[in-house]
Structures are given as C-alpha cells and as structure tokens.
Design an enzyme around this catalytic site. Structure first.
Site, PDB file in Angstrom:
ATOM      1  N   CYS B  10      44.432  26.228  29.095  1.00 32.60           N
ATOM      2  CA  CYS B  10      45.614  26.880  28.546  1.00 32.60           C
ATOM      3  C   CYS B  10      46.478  25.815  27.882  1.00 32.60           C
ATOM      4  O   CYS B  10      46.335  24.634  28.171  1.00 32.60           O
ATOM      5  CB  CYS B  10      46.404  27.627  29.615  1.00 32.60           C
ATOM      6  SG  CYS B  10      46.965  26.572  30.953  1.00 32.60           S
ATOM      7  N   CYS B  13      48.485  23.627  30.124  1.00 35.30           N
ATOM      8  CA  CYS B  13      47.729  22.609  30.857  1.00 35.30           C
ATOM      9  C   CYS B  13      47.677  21.301  30.057  1.00 35.30           C
ATOM     10  O   CYS B  13      47.827  20.222  30.612  1.00 35.30           O
ATOM     11  CB  CYS B  13      46.309  23.086  31.138  1.00 35.30           C
ATOM     12  SG  CYS B  13      46.229  24.688  31.951  1.00 35.30           S
TER      13      CYS B  13
END
Lengths: 331, 76
Positions: B10, B13
C-alpha cells in the site's frame, strides 16, 4: 429535533446559500442546467464536509479498536454472542476492502471460528459509524437506525449460517497450520490519536474524492435529466423486481458510502422506493468485484459462493422489508 | 537493532519505509531495516493492520504512519 435534522444534518442552509449565489450569477436553479449545477455543488460541498468531520471523529474512535484488539476481544466469546460482538466491532474497526484479507487471515490464524470472521467481514464494510450519521443526514434518523439494525442482523445471521454449514475445509491450504504470535498492541497517547485521525482524513479524502465527484455527477444527472417515469417504472413500486435489480447492479460496483449516497439520494427523489435504494447502497458497499477476487485467494470457490449468496439474499430481503415497512410505518 | 516495516503493497507502507530510513539516517543508528510484504509472513507475526512497525520483535506502530520526528523518538 427538526432543526438538527434539516439544518445540521441535511444542511439546508447550504442549499439556500448556493441557490442565492447561483441566482446572483443569473442562473435559474429551476432549469435543468441550473438545477444540475445546484445539485452538484450542494452535494459536493455537503459530502466533503461530512467526510472530513466524520472521518476525523470516527478515526479517533477507531484508534481504540485496532484489528489486533478486536481479535483478542473476540477470543473471549462463544457461539452466537461471538457473532454479535464481531458484527458490532465490525462497525468500529478501521476497515477497507484492501485490508479485509489480512484481517480475515489473522482471525483464522488466531483460531477464531469461521462464522465469527464472516460476521465481521459482512458488517465491517456495510455498517459503520459513518453510514449511521450520513444516512441520518439524508434519509432521517429513523431510517438510518433501521438500516444499521438490519445490517447487523444480516452480519450475525450470515456468520451463524456459515458456521452452521461447517465450511472449515473450504479455507485455502495456505492458511492451514499457520499460527500467529500474540502481539501487544502499542497504546497511543491523546496526541497520537489526533494525528492518526488527521492522517486518516487526508488519506481517505485523497482516495475517496474521485468517487464522490463521480457519484455526485451521476446523482445530478439522474436528478435533472432522467425522466421520473423511468425511475418509477424500474425502481418504483410499479416494478416488483426493483429491489433485485438494484442489488444485482450494486454488487459488482466498488465505492464506499460517500460516493453512493448522492446516487441513492437522487433516485429516491425521483420516486424509487426506499428499500430499493437501500439495497443498492448495501450491495455497493458490502460486496465488490475487487474484494471478491482478493477473498478468493484465501477461501475456496464454494465458500466464496455461499458468502456472496448469503449477502445477496440478505440484502434483497432487507430491501423488500424496508419497502413493506415504508408502506405501513411513517419512516 | 532490527526494524521491520510491515505491510503489503500500500502507498502508506512505502511512506513509512521512507520515513524510517530517514529517521535511522538522521539518528546515525546502525539498524537493519526489513520490508515484510508477504501476507502469510505478516499473519505469522501477529500483525493485522498495515502499515506497522516492529523493532526487535516488538510491535511499536500499528496501522498508521508516524512522521520522521516521531519515529526518531520511537527509535532512540
């Protein structure tokens, strides 16, 4: 009560303000183009305000319920009460369809019953604090309350049915024998929770705003350009299959409640039945093609089929129930 | 010091990973930063939300992205 309903939740002041502004610019708000523009601006601003205020408040509450904690709490419950707690926690645990798989895997690895995970999986996208407030603003507090109540019922019953069917073998093999370490969840300070909430508003806004524009665009198109007779004959009381149609159209679509609301609102104004509109919303938020594809990675087709089937049947039943309720009760 | 940045693909992240790198560099720490992106590995670690941060096997950040300043405090 009425003041809160109209001015605070429905923001009728905003509608009047925009009407004045547009008329000042020489646009007739009762004409088609002026009306579309008015609907578009009003809904965009309204939903954006909702989004920012709601996501902030909700994220603050959610910071107390990270999924790790939900998992721990759920471990203390057995039987139907576990399904109920899972459905309730689903409403306050931060969730998006991209995180459903890790959460599902984590729950399974922690040894939670399959049915409990599914109760969570149904309730989490369908019912949350945001939908309660947002629906109150558009449809009124009573309808919002019934929506949330029925959504929770579907989550509890759906999970219980899956549990009852004994589908433990229908989980993909990669999940077998995985055991997870118990982690202590870091506690957050007041300041950290606020900054988390602020961060959530920013990322959600970036992610959701295109969908809001699209949703409001479609909504204002329906509002001013689609003949009322069409909506009535497709989704109104004249079509007994309106609920089924709305559910089946809504399910593959991927959007969250903020993008769905303007479409629902304009359909309702055009004479679609309440239950039909709510089925559409539930279909859009609960299931989507992307989330099904991701779920397929961890559960076998049979279980996926049963899960989707339960949701579809449940949402259709809720739609008809709402339509029946609307006929007898002043919702 | 062993640092794990946990989360599967993501955007947040990646942001967390960059922030951690930056914080470690500014602190001049000798740390091994590892990305954990395999779902099954994440589940085994007992982590459910992304992005998360683990230092020497202890979960420090769960499901959020602290800024470089806060990370420096957490790391030292």
């Amino acid at each position: 009560m009425e003041f809160i309903q109209d001015e605070v939740l429905r923001m009728t002041w905003l509608s009047r303000l925009l009407r004045l502004a547009l008329e000042e610019l020489g646009l007739n708000v009762d004409s088609r183009i002026g009306g579309s523009l008015h609907f578009f601006l009003y809904d965009c601003v309204k939903i954006t305000i909702y989004l920012c205020v709601l996501i902030f408040a909700i994220s603050y509450v959610q910071s107390f319920f990270p999924p790790e904690r939900t998992k721990k709490i759920l471990g203390h419950f057995r039987g139907l009460s576990a399904n109920l707690v899972a459905a309730l926690l689903g409403t306050v645990t931060p969730f998006c369809s991209c995180s459903s798989i890790p959460i599902f895997m984590g729950f399974t690895a922690a040894g939670l019953p399959l049915g409990v995970s599914f109760s969570f999986l149904i309730s989490s996208p369908m019912v949350d604090l945001g939908s309660l407030v947002l629906l109150s603003g558009i449809f009124g507090i009573r309808i919002a309350f019934v929506y949330v109540l029925l959504g929770l019922c579907l989550a509890v019953l759906g999970g219980a049915v899956i549990e009852h069917l004994g589908m433990e073998n229908e989980v993909e093999d990669i999940l077998r024998g995985v055991s997870a370490v118990e982690q202590d969840i870091p506690t957050l300070s007041f300041k950290e929770r606020l900054s988390y909430a602020k961060e959530q508003v920013k990322t959600t806004f970036r992610k959701v705003f295109p969908y809001i524009l699209l949703g409001v665009g479609i909504g204002s198109f329906i509002h001013n350009w689609i003949p009322k007779a069409w909506v009535l004959s497709l989704l109104g009381a004249r079509n007994p299959f309106g609920v089924i149609l709305a559910t089946l159209v809504g399910i593959p679509m991927y959007a969250d409640i903020f993008g769905t609301i303007p479409i629902a609102e304009s359909l309702l104004l055009k004479g679609a039945e309440l239950g039909t509109v709510l089925s559409f919303m539930m279909g859009v938020t609960t299931l989507s093609l992307p989330s099904m594809i991701m779920l397929r990675k961890v559960i076998k087709p049979k279980l996926l089929g049963i899960f989707v089937g339960i949701c579809v049947v449940g949402i259709i039943l809720i739609g008809y129930l709402f339509n029946a309720l609307q006929a007898v009760l002043p919702l | 010091m062993e640092i794990k940045v946990i989360g599967a693909g993501c955007k947040e992240c990646d942001t967390l990973y960059q922030n951690v790198e930056e914080a470690v560099k500014e602190l001049g720490k000798d740390a091994k930063i590892e990305k954990v992106e395999e779902l099954i590995e994440i589940v085994k670690l007992g982590v459910l939300s992304a992005p998360s941060l683990m230092i020497d096997g202890k979960l420090i950040v769960s499901g959020r992205v602290p800024g470089v300043g806060e990370l420096k405090k957490l790391l030292s």
